[in-house]
Design a protein around this motif. Structure first.
Motif, PDB file in Angstrom:
ATOM      1  N   ALA A 151     -50.110 -60.054  41.798  1.00 46.25           N
ATOM      2  CA  ALA A 151     -49.504 -59.549  43.038  1.00 46.25           C
ATOM      3  C   ALA A 151     -48.102 -60.094  43.266  1.00 46.25           C
ATOM      4  O   ALA A 151     -47.433 -59.684  44.205  1.00 46.25           O
ATOM      5  CB  ALA A 151     -50.391 -59.913  44.221  1.00 46.25           C
ATOM      6  N   ASP A 154     -53.003 -54.931  53.834  1.00 43.33           N
ATOM      7  CA  ASP A 154     -54.310 -54.270  53.870  1.00 43.33           C
ATOM      8  C   ASP A 154     -54.251 -52.817  53.436  1.00 43.33           C
ATOM      9  O   ASP A 154     -55.278 -52.211  53.184  1.00 43.33           O
ATOM     10  CB  ASP A 154     -54.975 -54.404  55.243  1.00 43.33           C
ATOM     11  CG  ASP A 154     -54.179 -53.739  56.329  1.00 43.33           C
ATOM     12  OD1 ASP A 154     -52.983 -53.530  56.123  1.00 43.33           O
ATOM     13  OD2 ASP A 154     -54.764 -53.431  57.382  1.00 43.33           O
ATOM     14  N   PHE A 155     -53.089 -52.226  53.400  1.00 39.17           N
ATOM     15  CA  PHE A 155     -53.059 -50.880  52.842  1.00 39.17           C
ATOM     16  C   PHE A 155     -51.962 -50.734  51.808  1.00 39.17           C
ATOM     17  O   PHE A 155     -51.456 -49.672  51.551  1.00 39.17           O
ATOM     18  CB  PHE A 155     -52.966 -49.807  53.910  1.00 39.17           C
ATOM     19  CG  PHE A 155     -51.746 -49.826  54.773  1.00 39.17           C
ATOM     20  CD1 PHE A 155     -51.690 -50.651  55.871  1.00 39.17           C
ATOM     21  CD2 PHE A 155     -50.676 -49.004  54.510  1.00 39.17           C
ATOM     22  CE1 PHE A 155     -50.581 -50.655  56.687  1.00 39.17           C
ATOM     23  CE2 PHE A 155     -49.559 -48.999  55.326  1.00 39.17           C
ATOM     24  CZ  PHE A 155     -49.513 -49.831  56.419  1.00 39.17           C
ATOM     25  N   ALA A 156     -51.609 -51.843  51.199  1.00 41.19           N
ATOM     26  CA  ALA A 156     -50.648 -51.800  50.106  1.00 41.19           C
ATOM     27  C   ALA A 156     -51.191 -52.685  49.000  1.00 41.19           C
ATOM     28  O   ALA A 156     -51.899 -53.642  49.247  1.00 41.19           O
ATOM     29  CB  ALA A 156     -49.308 -52.334  50.571  1.00 41.19           C
ATOM     30  N   ARG A 157     -50.882 -52.335  47.802  1.00 40.40           N
ATOM     31  CA  ARG A 157     -51.229 -53.264  46.721  1.00 40.40           C
ATOM     32  C   ARG A 157     -50.281 -54.442  46.825  1.00 40.40           C
ATOM     33  O   ARG A 157     -49.217 -54.341  47.401  1.00 40.40           O
ATOM     34  CB  ARG A 157     -51.050 -52.589  45.375  1.00 40.40           C
ATOM     35  CG  ARG A 157     -51.981 -51.415  45.198  1.00 40.40           C
ATOM     36  CD  ARG A 157     -51.890 -50.887  43.796  1.00 40.40           C
ATOM     37  NE  ARG A 157     -52.583 -49.622  43.711  1.00 40.40           N
ATOM     38  CZ  ARG A 157     -52.828 -49.001  42.568  1.00 40.40           C
ATOM     39  NH1 ARG A 157     -52.441 -49.520  41.431  1.00 40.40           N
ATOM     40  NH2 ARG A 157     -53.462 -47.859  42.572  1.00 40.40           N
ATOM     41  N   GLY A 158     -50.685 -55.517  46.230  1.00 39.36           N
ATOM     42  CA  GLY A 158     -49.833 -56.692  46.327  1.00 39.36           C
ATOM     43  C   GLY A 158     -50.175 -57.500  47.564  1.00 39.36           C
ATOM     44  O   GLY A 158     -51.224 -57.318  48.180  1.00 39.36           O
ATOM     45  N   GLY A 160     -48.315 -57.851  50.422  1.00 42.26           N
ATOM     46  CA  GLY A 160     -47.564 -57.527  51.631  1.00 42.26           C
ATOM     47  C   GLY A 160     -46.122 -57.953  51.512  1.00 42.26           C
ATOM     48  O   GLY A 160     -45.294 -57.586  52.332  1.00 42.26           O
TER      49      GLY A 160
END
Lengths: 401, 226
Positions: A71, A301-305, A307
């Protein structure tokens, strides 16, 4: 926040004084002039900890770096997208490639270990500037204290046995070889009239402008690096070019001692007036926030990685919970040093909203200034004046959704 | 260990692999919204609920999570976003939303139950997030629908507004409604008039901010039907 601002104000004054007082042996760009004073005592062992704290491995590779978790691989992810290895449909990869091409690679820190000057490295960490004309991104301006920078530089550039610099008498021969060997097809050498590649080869993205080399390197080490880069630094990207020891010595002399014409600092871009037409969130989102900002400022919470460092913390910064990925998130502000929520639109002393000020401060940084509030986007060229105008208009119109 | 036990261990291991989340990719902020169908649907539902189309948002959420009513807030994740969006959809239809399964609103009792659910969810997100102006704004918007909690909603929204941290036009619309003049039996006339004047000024400011933030979705700033 105030403490940090004061620290940087003091540092800015220190560096500004340094620029005026220092009398470098040869003319170089003011941006590469080291500050007059840095802490005298270095702690390399602390520098090892700073490698992890400032997350150098997000971009760099090197023997001293632990590979980062998936990440936190910024450059590695970009390379995967560019090479088509990233798990996404081809149409999306095509869309993303031009964006990530701005940071496709970063230099190995092993080069620093071989030949960079420790004092230059420390000052560069405090006041990064553009070294590589073919690379859009530059070293970000981190929240390092002068002592952190000195410690980190000591870790990266250990003490070396003294070596002899090449003779200045070799400069004319070096100039001839510079042209004959084709060095200028990859390297710029501003201020000399040599080395002005218009379309460098794709592998030359990291090729530095050689104008800065005399400030950066230990003079006696340059020749052996030129002669056989990967023999002395296996991770170096510069290819080996056939030459004799005498030729590499002459080239090093040219790079280190050729006369340099002064280069004016970049001029301030124009501040365009607020637009009279309506500017809504979708336009400013698509042209600015989701193109650039949300790489480092998004919801994990709605992105890969993770934040990004601007959200969850990283690059030595604490998590600011600054999410620039959605309309409501931008209105939500960020956490200041005291853990209090602050609006991004809080006006500064001259009335400029903080968000806009950060964008304008990046222009100042590129011109060689060190504004108290760090410029954004971190380590990337300033936004074009038209994009800043768009953001300013959107704010002035009441931030319509 | 016998063969059966080995097979059990192997089977559990395979199940574990199957259930494990995708490997986290670096630098993927925003990527997920394009690649993950659930996240794409939720992003659409969020746009709808924010642009004055709460019913449409609720439908999308329920089509994505048919068992939403049975879910509990998790620690960050798409299901949390689904719950938050549905809660806002309930609030922004003044609890008149009527969707199956799980969110029937045919009777007054069902509507009241849906509103309580929405308030509970938004409270949970607001408390969990700590300092999160968007979560606080949404929570205040929800409790403003309960007459007994209007004062609490007013306190939250006023504090956020003063810090320029009120995150939605709906938040300003709610604040504007909270400034509506109300009868104050027993209050001296001169005091009542002074309060009315002050609140009318505040209401106009909130209305103005709502209209500026709402952009083309000006219906957000209109008075509620009830």
């Amino acid at each position: 926040m105030r403490l940090a601002a004061l620290r940087y104000l003091v540092l800015a004054l220190l560096l500004a004084c340094g620029d005026r007082k220092a009398s470098p042996p040869l003319p170089a760009s003011s941006a590469s002039t080291p500050p007059a004073s840095l802490p005298a005592v270095a702690h390399p062992e602390r520098g090892a900890a700073w490698l992890a704290k400032y997350e150098c491995a997000r971009c760099h590779t090197g023997e001293r770096l632990e590979p980062p978790p998936a990440a936190k691989r910024c450059v590695g992810c970009h390379a995967d997208i560019l090479a088509g290895r990233f798990d996404a449909p081809p149409s999306m990869l095509t869309e993303w490639r031009p964006r990530v091409a701005r940071l496709p690679a970063a230099p190995s820190l092993d080069v620093a270990g071989f030949m960079l000057r420790r004092d230059w490295l420390a000052s560069y960490l405090l006041k990064p500037h553009d070294l590589r004309p073919h690379l859009d991104a530059t070293m970000p301006r981190f929240g390092l204290t002068p002592q952190d920078a000195v410690d980190l530089a000591a870790q990266l550039a250990p003490t070396r046995a003294p070596t002899e610099a090449p003779s200045r008498d070799l400069v004319p021969e070096g100039r001839r070889l510079f042209a004959a060997k084709g060095c200028g097809s990859c390297h710029a050498f501003t201020g000399t009239g040599d080395g002005t590649p218009s379309e460098p080869p794709s592998g030359a993205v990291l090729a530095p402008d050689l104008r800065h080399t005399r400030d950066r390197v230990v003079a006696g080490r340059l020749s052996s690096f030129i002669r056989s880069p990967r023999s002395v630094v296996p991770s170096a990207t510069m290819p080996r070019i056939e030459m004799t020891d005498d030729e590499s010595e002459a080239l090093a002399a040219f790079i280190l001692f050729a006369s340099l014409a002064p280069v004016p600092p970049p001029s301030a871009p124009p501040r365009l007036p607020v637009l009279s037409r309506r500017v809504g969130w979708p336009e400013v989102r698509d042209r600015v926030f989701r193109k650039v900002c949300w790489h480092c400022h998004a919801q994990p919470d709605f992105a890969r990685g993770d934040g990004g460092p601007g959200m969850s913390g990283g690059f030595g910064y604490p998590g600011r919970k600054l999410d620039l990925s959605t309309y409501e998130a931008i209105q939500s502000g960020y956490l200041d040093d005291d853990g209090e929520l602050v609006s991004l639109f809080t006006p500064s002393e001259d009335g400029t909203p903080r968000l806009l000020q950060a964008l304008l401060n990046r222009q100042l940084e590129v011109q060689g200034e060190l504004p108290a509030m760090r410029g954004m986007p971190l380590g990337f060229p300033p936004l074009p004046p038209e994009d800043i105008q768009l953001v300013e208009t959107w704010i002035a119109q009441g931030r319509p959704r | 260990m016998g063969t059966t036990r080995w097979m059990l261990v192997l089977g559990l291991g395979l199940v574990g692999v199957g259930l494990a989340p995708h490997e986290v990719q670096a630098c993927g902020n925003g990527v997920e919204e394009r690649l993950n169908e659930i996240v794409t649907n939720l992003a659409k539902a969020e746009r709808d609920v924010n642009q004055g189309r709460p019913l449409q948002a609720g439908r999308t959420v329920l089509a994505t999570y048919p068992n939403l009513r049975e879910l509990k807030p998790a620690r960050n994740g798409p299901s949390d976003r689904a719950m938050r969006t549905m809660a806002l959809a309930i609030v922004r239809t003044e609890a008149k939303l009527d969707l199956k399964p799980g969110f029937s609103g045919a009777t007054q009792e069902q509507r009241a139950g849906n509103l309580v659910w929405a308030q509970r969810m938004l409270r949970a997100f607001s408390q969990r997030s700590g300092r999160d102006a968007a979560a606080e704004t949404a929570y205040a918007e929800a409790i403003a629908l309960s007459p007994a909690r209007r004062a609490e909603a007013m306190r939250i929204l006023t504090r956020l507004s003063r810090a320029d941290l009120l995150t939605s036009p709906q938040g300003y619309a709610t604040l504007s409604r909270l400034y509506e003049p109300v009868e104050e039996p027993g209050t001296p006339a001169f005091l009542h008039a002074a309060r009315m004047t002050l609140n009318l000024g505040r209401q106009r400011l909130a209305d103005d901010r709502c209209r500026r933030m709402a952009g083309e979705a000006q219906t957000i700033c209109m008075p509620l039907e009830s």
